[in-house]
Design a protein around this motif. Sequence first.
Motif, PDB file in Angstrom:
ATOM      1  N   ARG A   1       0.832  -1.211   0.000  1.00 43.41           N
ATOM      2  CA  ARG A   1       0.000   0.000   0.000  1.00 43.41           C
ATOM      3  C   ARG A   1       0.861   1.254   0.000  1.00 43.41           C
ATOM      4  O   ARG A   1       0.555   2.225  -0.681  1.00 43.41           O
ATOM      5  CB  ARG A   1      -0.937   0.001   1.205  1.00 43.41           C
ATOM      6  CG  ARG A   1      -2.089  -0.940   1.064  1.00 43.41           C
ATOM      7  CD  ARG A   1      -3.000  -0.851   2.254  1.00 43.41           C
ATOM      8  NE  ARG A   1      -4.096  -1.789   2.124  1.00 43.41           N
ATOM      9  CZ  ARG A   1      -4.889  -2.135   3.108  1.00 43.41           C
ATOM     10  NH1 ARG A   1      -4.721  -1.606   4.301  1.00 43.41           N
ATOM     11  NH2 ARG A   1      -5.857  -2.995   2.918  1.00 43.41           N
ATOM     12  N   ILE A   2       1.950   1.238   0.766  1.00 41.41           N
ATOM     13  CA  ILE A   2       2.856   2.391   0.810  1.00 41.41           C
ATOM     14  C   ILE A   2       3.490   2.607  -0.561  1.00 41.41           C
ATOM     15  O   ILE A   2       3.535   3.722  -1.073  1.00 41.41           O
ATOM     16  CB  ILE A   2       3.935   2.195   1.904  1.00 41.41           C
ATOM     17  CG1 ILE A   2       3.283   2.247   3.287  1.00 41.41           C
ATOM     18  CG2 ILE A   2       5.045   3.228   1.780  1.00 41.41           C
ATOM     19  CD1 ILE A   2       4.186   1.795   4.424  1.00 41.41           C
ATOM     20  N   ILE A   3       3.971   1.530  -1.176  1.00 36.04           N
ATOM     21  CA  ILE A   3       4.584   1.621  -2.506  1.00 36.04           C
ATOM     22  C   ILE A   3       3.571   2.138  -3.521  1.00 36.04           C
ATOM     23  O   ILE A   3       3.873   3.025  -4.317  1.00 36.04           O
ATOM     24  CB  ILE A   3       5.145   0.246  -2.936  1.00 36.04           C
ATOM     25  CG1 ILE A   3       6.349  -0.112  -2.061  1.00 36.04           C
ATOM     26  CG2 ILE A   3       5.505   0.245  -4.419  1.00 36.04           C
ATOM     27  CD1 ILE A   3       6.791  -1.555  -2.191  1.00 36.04           C
ATOM     28  N   ASN A   4       2.358   1.590  -3.493  1.00 41.99           N
ATOM     29  CA  ASN A   4       1.333   2.020  -4.442  1.00 41.99           C
ATOM     30  C   ASN A   4       0.968   3.485  -4.239  1.00 41.99           C
ATOM     31  O   ASN A   4       0.762   4.213  -5.205  1.00 41.99           O
ATOM     32  CB  ASN A   4       0.085   1.148  -4.327  1.00 41.99           C
ATOM     33  CG  ASN A   4       0.301  -0.233  -4.876  1.00 41.99           C
ATOM     34  OD1 ASN A   4       1.239  -0.491  -5.621  1.00 41.99           O
ATOM     35  ND2 ASN A   4      -0.564  -1.154  -4.499  1.00 41.99           N
ATOM     36  N   ALA A   5       0.875   3.921  -2.988  1.00 38.73           N
ATOM     37  CA  ALA A   5       0.512   5.312  -2.704  1.00 38.73           C
ATOM     38  C   ALA A   5       1.577   6.267  -3.239  1.00 38.73           C
ATOM     39  O   ALA A   5       1.257   7.349  -3.729  1.00 38.73           O
ATOM     40  CB  ALA A   5       0.323   5.514  -1.204  1.00 38.73           C
ATOM     41  N   LYS A   6       2.843   5.864  -3.163  1.00 40.26           N
ATOM     42  CA  LYS A   6       3.933   6.712  -3.667  1.00 40.26           C
ATOM     43  C   LYS A   6       3.981   6.669  -5.191  1.00 40.26           C
ATOM     44  O   LYS A   6       4.240   7.677  -5.841  1.00 40.26           O
ATOM     45  CB  LYS A   6       5.267   6.235  -3.096  1.00 40.26           C
ATOM     46  CG  LYS A   6       5.429   6.548  -1.625  1.00 40.26           C
ATOM     47  CD  LYS A   6       6.757   6.024  -1.109  1.00 40.26           C
ATOM     48  CE  LYS A   6       6.884   6.291   0.385  1.00 40.26           C
ATOM     49  NZ  LYS A   6       8.105   5.701   0.949  1.00 40.26           N
TER      50      LYS A   6
END
Length: 66
Positions: A51-56
């Motif tokens: 989720r963190i990677i996708n949000a960035k």
Amino acid sequence: MSIIISNQIAKKEPIDLQPEEVVRRLQEDYPGWQDKLFACPCTEDEIIQQRIINAKSYPLTPAGLG
């Protein structure tokens, strides 16, 4: 589970199917469809990291501004 099958879309008549029937029909109509799916994360930590990677990588922006 209610889903609209492609030949029913024009009629807009939802039909009820069990998940197993949906998978069977997908396998008949689209052989190899499961090979196109992303691998599922195995742990909660992997889900959070993804989720963190996708949000960035794919920040949400208001429509028309991005």
